[in-house]
Design an enzyme around this catalytic site. Structure first.
Site, short mmCIF file in Angstrom:
data_model
loop_
_atom_site.label_atom_id
_atom_site.label_comp_id
_atom_site.label_asym_id
_atom_site.label_seq_id
_atom_site.Cartn_x
_atom_site.Cartn_y
_atom_site.Cartn_z
N ARG A 76 42.69 29.48 26.21
CA ARG A 76 42.73 29.77 24.77
C ARG A 76 44.09 29.45 24.16
NH1 ARG A 76 39.75 33.75 27.17
NH2 ARG A 76 41.60 35.04 27.34
N GLU A 113 46.09 41.03 34.99
CA GLU A 113 45.54 42.37 34.67
C GLU A 113 44.24 42.54 35.47
OE1 GLU A 113 44.31 42.87 30.65
OE2 GLU A 113 44.16 45.05 30.81
P1 AMP Z 1 48.52 39.08 31.44
O1 AMP Z 1 49.00 38.12 32.49
O2 AMP Z 1 48.07 40.38 32.02
O3 AMP Z 1 49.53 39.25 30.32
O4 AMP Z 1 47.21 38.45 30.83
C1 AMP Z 1 47.34 37.48 29.88
C2 AMP Z 1 46.26 36.44 29.99
O5 AMP Z 1 44.97 36.98 30.29
C3 AMP Z 1 46.15 35.74 28.71
O6 AMP Z 1 46.03 34.35 28.96
C4 AMP Z 1 44.94 36.32 28.04
O7 AMP Z 1 44.18 35.29 27.48
C5 AMP Z 1 44.17 37.03 29.14
N1 AMP Z 1 43.91 38.45 28.89
C6 AMP Z 1 44.38 39.51 29.61
N2 AMP Z 1 43.93 40.68 29.16
C7 AMP Z 1 43.16 40.38 28.10
C8 AMP Z 1 42.43 41.18 27.17
N3 AMP Z 1 42.37 42.51 27.26
N4 AMP Z 1 41.76 40.53 26.20
C9 AMP Z 1 41.80 39.19 26.09
N5 AMP Z 1 42.46 38.39 26.93
C10 AMP Z 1 43.15 38.97 27.92
#
Ligand code: AMP
Length: 188
Positions: A76, A113
């Site tokens: 995205r 996550e």
């Molecule tokens: P993080 O590495 O945990 O910061 O996760 C970020 C990546 O995962 C990004 O590329 C987001 O597109 C996706 N992502 C993680 N959690 C979510 C969420 N709750 N809603 C939408 N996209 C998420």
């Protein structure tokens, strides 16, 4: 699916930009797995006027001459990165998931996550000293961002900014990424 309406929306480009993003995000419970509240920004991408305002806001925040290239994080992030690059008249470099790039690439693995991932960028993606603006849609734990910023620097780029449309502030990614500055249009 419920729409997020916030009267006290906050973000680094001010309440108006924050409200705009807040009005175009859909909360999807239990996606992609139980317990995760997925922030779906497709309604923002699909609204031409809102999307243009957001993209112009990102360019204005960093300054039209403030960066030489934009990095988008698969998938995205590509949507935002390409638009920002076009608006600023610079190029775009994709940071991709493992195995997608056709030529020699730097690679970094990290915890998400939900799950684990590997990101890659072509070894010759940046000219030494190139000022790089990194963009993504959502900042959650900051693992993806941290890996991407490391990757960019390993490939010879200089990270000059990092922007997300939406930051899940309670997960503490901003502190994790410090002293690198984070620009979020909406923090929830
Ligand atoms: P993080 O590495 O945990 O910061 O996760 C970020 C990546 O995962 C990004 O590329 C987001 O597109 C996706 N992502 C993680 N959690 C979510 C969420 N709750 N809603 C939408 N996209 C998420």
């Amino acid at each position: 699916m419920t729409e997020t309406h916030s009267t006290a929306a906050r973000g680094d480009s001010g309440p108006e930009a924050a409200r705009l993003v807040a009005s175009r995000v859909l909360d999807v419970p239990d996606f992609p797995k139980p317990g995760v509240l997925f922030k779906d920004l497709m309604p923002l991408f699909a609204d031409g006027k809102a999307f243009r305002e957001v993209v112009d806001g990102i360019v204005a925040y960093h300054g039209r001459d403030g960066f030489d290239v934009v990095v988008g994080i698969e998938a995205r992030g590509f949507v935002v990165a390409a638009a920002v690059a076009y608006a600023a008249g610079v190029g775009v470099v994709p940071v991709r998931k493992a195995g997608k790039l056709p030529r020699p690439a730097h690679s970094v693995s990290y915890a998400l996550e939900y799950g684990e991932a590997t990101l890659e960028v072509h070894e010759d993606a940046f000219t030494a000293g190139h000022r790089v603006l990194v963009v993504d849609d959502v900042l959650a734990t900051g693992g993806t961002a941290e890996a991407t910023l490391d990757l960019v620097e390993r490939a010879g780029g200089t990270v000059t900014g990092f922007t997300v449309l939406l930051e899940l502030g309670f997960l503490g990614a901003r502190e994790r990424l410090a002293p690198r500055p984070v620009h979020a249009l909406l923090t929830v």
